[in-house]
Design an enzyme around this catalytic site. Structure first.
Site, PDB file in Angstrom:
ATOM      1  N   GLU A  85       0.786  -1.231   0.000  1.00  0.00           N
ATOM      2  CA  GLU A  85       0.000   0.000   0.000  1.00  0.00           C
ATOM      3  C   GLU A  85       0.823   1.289   0.000  1.00  0.00           C
ATOM      4  OE1 GLU A  85      -2.999  -0.226   3.068  1.00  0.00           O
ATOM      5  OE2 GLU A  85      -4.164  -1.689   1.920  1.00  0.00           O
ATOM      6  N   GLU A 133      -6.216  -7.808  -0.704  1.00  0.00           N
ATOM      7  CA  GLU A 133      -6.911  -7.625   0.567  1.00  0.00           C
ATOM      8  C   GLU A 133      -8.360  -7.277   0.272  1.00  0.00           C
ATOM      9  OE1 GLU A 133      -5.269  -4.751   3.223  1.00  0.00           O
ATOM     10  OE2 GLU A 133      -3.201  -5.498   3.049  1.00  0.00           O
TER      11      GLU A 133
END
Length: 333
Positions: A160, A267
């Site tokens: 991320e 995710e």
């Protein structure tokens, strides 16, 4: 993005040497990969390097075995770069941390399923944006060298990236690819991640330049994350609607098709309620209709310290393990 909380539980066993290439477990699923994140070794990120068993923990191998028995075939194993290489990105390993990480990876791949190495660092090292791609390339050359003979290991460049120069994000990903291949790790897949928390719903607006990444082995998989609450942060049990899952991955699907790329949702999660179950199923059904570009998905998250965390997939009592596994079961091998 996701919320993290700390709880205590058992740790994985002692490490063994990295294995040779493993035979992949045969299975029957619409997806190439379906599995879970394995959280713990990245916990306590405000206390680095921290103390094993106090600030962070490694995943429980027996719990992973339970999820494999349920049909999962891929596990994304979180760790912190600052614990693995405490002095500098190009420095020597903390051998105990590497040994524990290797133990978990080997346990996963010995079972014939894939293990993703996930430096859970958000494009930062010791709180500073990683601004030197050559150092990042060295980090990945060194780490890939530890696992280059294990074909069931997957390398995830970094978790991320966010609030960073977009060209830098591209260059860091390319540096990671170059370092991995330079290490002689030529059989393994590489998962790349984008800016803006690698969100699928913002991918086309933010990460279009990621199509320019190059891999001589042609084994890049574009990893995107997608949560279903109002701001997409994964901090609420509430899902916006029963259709929000499909809606938030539609534009990224078209981007993958247009650019002849493949992706994975690295995710995703939703609360243990009817609307989120509908939204999760809708997203997975849509991904399953587009397996030419979507190779699978991983739930956030399992791990021994989650306690009563709303998304916990940790056996035997995690909220999602007891409440959401029936939704996931249709997609498992």
């Amino acid at each position: 993005m996701k919320f993290r909380n700390l709880f205590f539980a058992a740790v994985a066993g002692s490490a063994v040497a990295a294995p040779l290439a493993k035979e992949q477990k045969k299975r029957d699923s619409v997806f190439q990969w379906i599995g879970a994140n394995e959280s713990g070794a990245e916990f306590g990120e405000n206390n680095l390097p921290g103390v094993w068993g106090t600030d962070y923990i490694f995943p429980d191998v027996s719990a992973i075995t339970t999820l494999i028995d349920k049909g999962m075939n891929i596990f994304r194993i979180q760790f912190k770069m600052e614990r693995l290489v405490p002095d500098s990105m190009t420095g020597a390993y903390d051998e105990a941390y590497l040994q524990n990480l290797t133990t978990v990876v080997n346990a996963v791949t010995d079972a014939g399923v894939h293990a993703i190495l996930d430096p859970h660092n958000y494009g930062r090292f010791n709180g500073e944006i990683m601004s030197t791609p050559s150092d990042f390339q060295t980090f990945w050359k060194n780490l890939a060298g530890q696992f280059q003979s294990n074909s069931l290991v997957i390398f995830d460049t970094n978790n991320e990236y966010h609030d960073m120069d977009q060209e830098l994000v591209l260059n860091l990903n390319q540096a990671a690819i170059d370092g991995i291949r330079e290490a002689g790790a030529t059989e393994q897949y590489i998962f790349v991640e984008g800016n803006s928390y690698t969100g699928a719903w913002t991918w086309t607006d933010v990460n279009d330049n990621m199509k320019n990444l190059e891999d001589p082995q042609d084994k890049i998989v574009y990893q995107m994350h997608q949560y279903l609450d109002s701001d997409g942060s994964g901090t609420s049990e509430t899902c916006v609607s029963g259709t929000i899952g499909q809606e938030r991955v539609t534009s990224a699907t078209q981007w993958l098709k247009d650019n002849k790329k493949v992706g994975i949702i690295g995710e995703f999660a939703g609360g243990n309620n009817d609307q989120c179950k509908t939204a999760v199923k809708g997203m997975l059904d849509y991904l399953a209709e587009n397996t030419d570009v979507w190779k699978g998905a991983l739930w956030w998250a399992a791990g021994p310290w989650w306690g009563d965390y709303m998304y916990s997939l940790e056996p035997p009592n995690g909220v999602a393990f007891t409440g959401m596994l029936d939704v996931l079961q249709a997609y498992l091998g």
